[in-house]
Design a protein around this motif. Structure first.
Motif, PDB file in Angstrom:
ATOM      1  N   SER A   1      43.169  46.120  43.282  1.00 32.74           N
ATOM      2  CA  SER A   1      41.793  46.098  42.778  1.00 32.74           C
ATOM      3  C   SER A   1      40.913  45.237  43.677  1.00 32.74           C
TER       4      SER A   1
ATOM      5  N   SER B   1      38.294  49.962  38.015  1.00 33.21           N
ATOM      6  CA  SER B   1      38.153  49.142  39.212  1.00 33.21           C
ATOM      7  C   SER B   1      37.692  50.015  40.391  1.00 33.21           C
TER       8      SER B   1
ATOM      9  N   ASN C   1      38.305  50.810  43.412  1.00 30.80           N
ATOM     10  CA  ASN C   1      39.242  50.996  44.526  1.00 30.80           C
ATOM     11  C   ASN C   1      39.774  52.412  44.477  1.00 30.80           C
TER      12      ASN C   1
ATOM     13  N   ARG D   1      41.420  59.574  41.059  1.00 27.04           N
ATOM     14  CA  ARG D   1      42.145  59.124  39.858  1.00 27.04           C
ATOM     15  C   ARG D   1      42.495  60.336  39.007  1.00 27.04           C
TER      16      ARG D   1
HETATM   17 MG    MG Z   1      42.216  50.040  38.256  1.00 26.36          MG
END
Ligand code: MG
Ligand code: AMP
Length: 343
Positions: free
Chosen positions: A155, A147, A149, A62
């Motif tokens: 998600s 989330s 994932n 991320r």
């Molecule tokens: Mg998310």
């Protein structure tokens, strides 16, 4: 770091405290635990430990400019996270917590910058799932949890989905079965008037306005919040949305499905219960829910996208729902999942 991911089943109605203790120990030592909330599964780390939070970004891939939501076990904990808690905030938390409403508030000094992408605000939520609450209480620290994932993917609404994305990248998954809501929380910015919905989600604007009048609805075409990427929640397959209502919608789905199939693609159709009977056996159809019960559509949305991926479907043609109530959140997710570029 490669670890062997342990999955431990928990009965949410009779929670084994020993398992929660194990999970809380991992959090306190700076590790990661995936756990169920009522919306989707979260990937949790001690929100006050920057090194632990850093691992969330690493494991999910991320980007650091996408801030995290901090989860707390009681509404009272909000005063430790926010610089200011006014009457409106108290009214909102009294009405919707625990539940799928995230509030963006002015952040307290001690919250690490990595959590909030260096913003002066922080997103806070008290989840309604008994396993999430037990973990928060036992760990005795706020838990930052996006989330569970890989960044950009659908998600996870089950432990199996978490494993698909994060197997052997995290230590523990608490498995309490499928989640109830299926789409993420509604995010409401309460730092300035009028209050603004930054992301539509599990709580509708109608429900929010019944408590606080001056709330501006979600403006899908404006990026008001970092992390609201145009492409998000996406299956590996290409997702194509079919608009229209009733028969014209079905005709448009059939037309698109036949065209792509002719070109040699493996095609799937995501349909509403009302239209199930309109497709004959020549299509691979999965029903995501009834338009009369949008919560059923929300619950099944991400699972169906992942099911199609498991079958190596290349193109998913999806019917749409009316943008009313929970339909606003469902259509937001479907549009992002269908977007071809992130900008
Ligand atoms: Mg998310
Ligand atoms: P999730 O990935 O579901 O945990 O959602 C986190 C999202 O919350 C981010 O992608 C942002 O869009 C939003 N968010 C988190 N913190 C803030 C903040 N301080 N201000 C505005 N939006 C935020």
């Amino acid at each position: 770091m490669v670890v062997k991911t342990k999955v431990i089943k928990l009965n949410p109605l009779d929670i084994d405290q020993e398992v929660i203790n194990q999970a809380a120990t991992i959090i306190k030592k700076g590790g990661l635990v995936a756990f169920p909330t009522e919306t989707v599964y979260g990937l949790g780390a001690d929100a006050l430990n920057p090194k632990a939070v850093e691992k969330i970004f690493e494991v999910k891939k991320r980007p650091h400019y996408d801030p995290l939501i901090v989860h707390i076990p009681t509404p009272e904990c909000l005063s430790e996270m926010a610089r200011e808690v006014n009457k409106v905030i108290l009214d909102l938390t009294a009405a919707f917590w625990p539940g799928p409403l995230t509030l963006v508030v002015k952040k307290a000094q001690h919250i690490p910058d990595v959590v909030t992408a260096n913003l002066d605000t922080v997103a806070i939520r008290m989840p309604a799932h008994p396993v999430a609450l037990a973990l928060l209480k036992t760990a005795a620290t706020p838990i930052a949890a996006p989330s569970a994932n890989l960044f950009g993917r659908a998600s996870p609404v089950s432990a199996e989905h978490v494993l698909q994305d994060l197997q052997d990248k995290i230590e523990l998954i608490l498995d309490a079965g499928k989640t109830d809501v299926g789409v993420e929380s509604t995010i409401l910015d309460v730092t300035q008037r009028p209050f603004r919905i930054l992301r539509p989600g599990g709580i509708t604007i109608e429900a929010l306005r019944a408590v606080v009048a001056d709330i501006v609805s979600y403006q899908g075409n404006q990026v008001l919040s970092p992390g609201m990427f145009k492409r998000h929640y996406s299956p590996k397959a290409r997702l194509v949305l079919a608009y229209g209502r009733g028969l014209s919608e079905v005709e448009s789905v059939k037309h698109l499905a036949s065209e792509f199939a002719k070109q040699g693609y493996l095609v799937g159709i995501m349909a509403k219960e009302e239209n199930r009977h309109c497709y004959n056996g020549s299509f691979n159809v999965k029903v995501f829910g009834s338009e009369k019960d949008l919560s059923s559509c929300a619950v099944n949305l991400y699972s169906i996208l992942r099911e199609f991926d498991k079958e190596n479907t290349q193109i998913i043609i999806a019917e749409t729902v009316k943008e009313e109530g929970l339909g606003v959140a469902i259509m937001d997710r479907l549009r992002r999942a269908a977007a071809r570029t992130s900008e």
